[in-house]
Enzyme design. Sequence first.
Site, mmCIF file in Angstrom:
data_model
loop_
_atom_site.group_PDB
_atom_site.id
_atom_site.type_symbol
_atom_site.label_atom_id
_atom_site.label_comp_id
_atom_site.label_asym_id
_atom_site.label_seq_id
_atom_site.Cartn_x
_atom_site.Cartn_y
_atom_site.Cartn_z
ATOM 1 C CB CYS A 58 14.040 8.059 6.822
ATOM 2 S SG CYS A 58 15.085 6.976 5.832
ATOM 3 C CE LYS A 78 -1.487 2.851 2.887
ATOM 4 N NZ LYS A 78 -1.343 4.067 2.075
ATOM 5 C CD GLU A 89 13.272 -0.804 8.118
ATOM 6 O OE1 GLU A 89 14.107 0.072 8.394
ATOM 7 O OE2 GLU A 89 13.517 -2.023 8.127
ATOM 8 C CD GLU A 133 11.153 12.113 10.461
ATOM 9 O OE1 GLU A 133 10.040 11.662 10.775
ATOM 10 O OE2 GLU A 133 11.954 11.490 9.748
HETATM 11 P P1 NDP Z 1 3.244 8.217 7.355
HETATM 12 O O1 NDP Z 1 3.540 7.507 8.616
HETATM 13 O O2 NDP Z 1 2.309 9.361 7.382
HETATM 14 O O3 NDP Z 1 2.658 7.203 6.247
HETATM 15 C C1 NDP Z 1 3.328 6.019 5.887
HETATM 16 C C2 NDP Z 1 2.339 5.106 5.188
HETATM 17 O O4 NDP Z 1 1.336 4.707 6.119
HETATM 18 C C3 NDP Z 1 1.586 5.765 4.037
HETATM 19 O O5 NDP Z 1 1.339 4.810 3.042
HETATM 20 C C4 NDP Z 1 0.290 6.190 4.704
HETATM 21 O O6 NDP Z 1 -0.760 6.398 3.788
HETATM 22 C C5 NDP Z 1 0.041 4.997 5.598
HETATM 23 N N1 NDP Z 1 -0.875 5.236 6.717
HETATM 24 C C6 NDP Z 1 -1.336 6.422 7.215
HETATM 25 N N2 NDP Z 1 -2.117 6.196 8.307
HETATM 26 C C7 NDP Z 1 -2.161 4.848 8.484
HETATM 27 C C8 NDP Z 1 -2.775 3.995 9.434
HETATM 28 N N3 NDP Z 1 -3.520 4.488 10.432
HETATM 29 N N4 NDP Z 1 -2.604 2.655 9.339
HETATM 30 C C9 NDP Z 1 -1.833 2.134 8.350
HETATM 31 N N5 NDP Z 1 -1.212 2.898 7.400
HETATM 32 C C10 NDP Z 1 -1.370 4.230 7.478
HETATM 33 O O7 NDP Z 1 4.656 8.653 6.772
HETATM 34 P P2 NDP Z 1 4.933 9.536 5.494
HETATM 35 O O8 NDP Z 1 4.340 8.868 4.300
HETATM 36 O O9 NDP Z 1 4.603 10.937 5.756
HETATM 37 O O10 NDP Z 1 6.514 9.334 5.376
HETATM 38 C C11 NDP Z 1 7.413 10.024 6.125
HETATM 39 C C12 NDP Z 1 7.928 9.204 7.297
HETATM 40 O O11 NDP Z 1 8.505 7.973 6.854
HETATM 41 C C13 NDP Z 1 9.040 9.941 8.006
HETATM 42 O O12 NDP Z 1 8.902 9.782 9.393
HETATM 43 C C14 NDP Z 1 10.285 9.245 7.480
HETATM 44 O O13 NDP Z 1 11.416 9.424 8.297
HETATM 45 C C15 NDP Z 1 9.811 7.828 7.411
HETATM 46 N N6 NDP Z 1 10.662 7.014 6.532
HETATM 47 C C16 NDP Z 1 11.472 6.050 7.104
HETATM 48 C C17 NDP Z 1 12.346 5.300 6.308
HETATM 49 C C18 NDP Z 1 13.243 4.255 6.899
HETATM 50 O O14 NDP Z 1 13.797 3.446 6.143
HETATM 51 N N7 NDP Z 1 13.450 4.205 8.204
HETATM 52 C C19 NDP Z 1 12.411 5.511 4.853
HETATM 53 C C20 NDP Z 1 11.509 6.540 4.376
HETATM 54 C C21 NDP Z 1 10.677 7.255 5.192
HETATM 55 P P3 NDP Z 1 -1.136 7.919 3.338
HETATM 56 O O15 NDP Z 1 0.144 8.619 3.033
HETATM 57 O O16 NDP Z 1 -1.982 7.737 2.146
HETATM 58 O O17 NDP Z 1 -1.828 8.529 4.523
#
Ligand code: NDP
Length: 486
Positions: free
Chosen positions: A291, A183, A257, A390
Amino acid sequence: MAVRQAAVHLIGKPGLRIGAEEITESSGGTVEHVYAATGQTTAPVVLAGPSEIDLAVTTARAAFPKWRDTPVNERRDILLRFADLIVEHATELSDLQTLEIGVPVQLSRQMPAIAADWVRYYAGWADKSGGDVISTWPIRSLNYTLDEPYGVIAGIIPWNGSLMSMAQLLGPALATGNTIVVKPSELAPFVATRMAELAVQSGLPTGAVVVVPGAAAAGQALAGHPGVGKVHFTGGAVTARSVLSSAAEHLTPVALELGGKSPHLVFEDADIRFAARVAMSGVIALSGQGCANGTRLLVHKSVRDQVLDILVSRLRKTKLGDPADEATVMGPVVSHNACQRILGVIDRGRQSGNLVSGGNRSGGDLSAGFFIEPTVFADVDPAAELAQEEIFGPVLSVITFADEDEGVALANDTRYGLGAYVHTNDLRRAHRVSRAVEAGAVWVNGAPGLMPSVPFGGVKQSGSGRIGGLAGLREFLRPKNVWIPV
Ligand code: NDP
């Protein structure tokens, strides 16, 4: 904005492909994707809702026995073909990546080759992973482990680089015989969908990879689905809590992650020009939306002015602009909401640090897009939002320290622990500090990024999972133990 014109035709018909089914009307509704560089809509995106998630998991479960039982050399060859297809479609994928989140082509052009390498690396493990034979003395027995796939992996990925996220997820998940439902974010549906098409084209059984763009409700339904064997979540800490509670319903294991507030330590004996240049990447790489970006610059007080001078003068010359222009170094942030949120943090930050560079939304030709100037705050209060949260935007917080102990204490003074950067020419200090910092990865005197062979992940609230290397492979396998008396 050339990329927009070039890439829009690549998006094709909006719709969800789940196995052999094409779905144009779904329970998740439809959203318009917006190009971050112009603020204009590009294409409607059909989103999965709970019923499409159910169909996706059922489809991936049906494909699982066939893929698990595919001979490992065939699995390896299919993944190698997938990697070749990524390279063959490199320009298309890079254009889509730029269109999806506004990452400059200067960067997105490098991504397909790197993504293909991740897939190839894990293709190589497909025919090499096995179990262990274990001593059971004093009981006389043959005891061995069988490493088995989980079944259906639920991959929930963020918007900030679907090309890399997909390769890092599909490579190990498929090499180990799992099938997968991914997803992606509703903000970034195109690259993941295209990557799934290429994976299927490479010879995977129908349903082995299903991509269902969707919003939070889709993520919740996926993490809580009883047909999922393991959840692999990449995203923020707040969402991670929700994912854990959805997965708790069926006690489904979860790999996390998550984000970071990575420290960038510059000691007085470092190569200052080089350190300042590397520190700059914390603000400009992916417009600060990476990230592991080093977003807290911790500088020894004796070199503070020197580091700041170099940093600020280089940032002022950084070319912000059209992501399709090869000369553009920094693009927009992902969305209007992100832009407003980051500007809010900058505004509040004026109370807890001295703004020495940037701080504004870009005007002129860029005013319709979501561009924010690379922003630096000096002398930041270590307890303030600027130093603790962050921000996920182009904002760097600079803090000074007096000695090594204080530098390390500041580095660890956060609930995150993803990356850490150390600049010193003292070898003993490099080892000492690398051990002392609470982080999943430490880069000394440089930042070559992530590599397929090297495990990467976080400690503390930066997560528990690992991508890369053997540790990354093991996320997708569970050992079964067999006893045979002899
Ligand atoms: P989010 O946590 O907002 O979203 C991540 C994913 O989860 C998206 O697909 C989102 O969908 C989905 N999502 C949102 N709400 C829910 C829920 N309640 N239950 C299940 N899935 C849900 O992160 P961002 O997309 O804003 O990404 C940024 C974050 O990701 C930062 O904190 C970054 O540091 C981290 N990150 C970590 C990495 C690593 O390897 N450690 C690599 C890359 C990023 P939707 O966007 O459609 O709401």
